[in-house]
Design a protein around this motif. Structure first.
Motif, PDB file in Angstrom:
ATOM      1  N   LEU A  23       4.917 -13.120   1.745  1.00  0.00           N
ATOM      2  CA  LEU A  23       4.739 -11.812   2.376  1.00  0.00           C
ATOM      3  C   LEU A  23       5.156 -10.672   1.442  1.00  0.00           C
ATOM      4  CD1 LEU A  23       5.959 -12.625   5.996  1.00  0.00           C
ATOM      5  CD2 LEU A  23       3.644 -12.019   5.312  1.00  0.00           C
ATOM      6  N   CYS A  50      -5.912  -8.243   6.600  1.00  0.00           N
ATOM      7  CA  CYS A  50      -4.469  -8.362   6.873  1.00  0.00           C
ATOM      8  C   CYS A  50      -4.158  -9.650   7.637  1.00  0.00           C
ATOM      9  CB  CYS A  50      -3.984  -7.148   7.655  1.00  0.00           C
ATOM     10  SG  CYS A  50      -3.948  -5.630   6.698  1.00  0.00           S
ATOM     11  N   ALA A  54      -1.813 -12.613   6.161  1.00  0.00           N
ATOM     12  CA  ALA A  54      -0.631 -13.059   6.918  1.00  0.00           C
ATOM     13  C   ALA A  54      -0.722 -14.542   7.248  1.00  0.00           C
ATOM     14  CB  ALA A  54      -0.501 -12.240   8.199  1.00  0.00           C
TER      15      ALA A  54
END
Length: 215
Positions: A23, A50, A54
């Protein structure tokens, strides 16, 4: 601690630390795109991108934890059941192993992991080199300040994460001692997660004003 409890602790520790590293790398890319390619931000880092990044970060953390935990706890342990640490971690468990071949296999996995972490660190540093070059080209001082304030919390977290980890695992044996190992382990396992919310929240104007009044 029980044997299953120790295995669960190793798994979650590895899972969370690998996800944290991934991350932080994704966040460096986010800062790079926001500052160096602002007009392309919506295209390169849309909601779908995104979600994918993730998911990749958490997925890689899960895979990393499964591989290491399964390999570590397949080792035959014949040198007692006392782990010289306040939590279960792989280096201390390997000291209890009595199988050289399995030991070397896990050490090989740890080396691969170290190389991947180093790769993430190089990517983060390369991103910040590009960010610094872009910021220095910004004509207004206010614009440069805004760009730096965007990056500083992330850079502080990366520095804390990397420095405590390096000192914990790469410190010279000459200064190693059981008490120091416990203190260092506390620093890298407890301190970074504890101060992360404070570091990131320093961008909040109300919090900064409250801190100034307190000081």
């Amino acid at each position: 601690i029980s044997y299953p409890g120790c295995a669960a602790q190793v798994f979650f520790f590895l899972f969370l630390i690998a996800a944290e590293c991934s991350l932080l790398t994704v966040m460096a890319y986010d800062r790079y795109v926001a500052i160096c390619k602002p007009l392309h931000y919506g295209t390169l880092l849309g909601s779908r991108a995104c979600v994918h990044m993730a998911a990749a970060a958490w997925g890689s953390g899960f895979l990393h934890a499964v591989l290491h935990a399964a390999n570590t706890f397949s080792l035959p342990l014949c040198k007692g059941n006392a782990v010289a640490q306040f939590f279960c971690e792989i280096p201390q468990i390997l000291k209890l192993s009595c199988s050289d071949s399995d030991y070397l296999r896990e050490v090989g996995l740890l080396v691969v992991t170290a190389c991947l972490v180093f790769g993430c660190f190089v990517f983060i540093m390369a991103s910040y080199v590009q960010i610094l070059r872009a910021v220095l080209r910004i004509p207004s001082e206010q614009g440069r300040h805004k760009a730096f304030s965007t990056c500083l919390p992330h850079l502080a977290v990366v520095s804390l994460f990397v420095s405590t980890g390096i000192f914990a695992y790469l410190k010279p044996p000459s200064i190693s001692s059981p008490v120091l190992n416990l203190v260092v382990s506390f620093l890298y396992s407890v301190v970074p997660p504890s101060v992360n919310p404070l570091i990131y929240s320093m961008r909040n104007k109300e919090l900064k004003d409250s801190l100034k009044r307190l000081i």
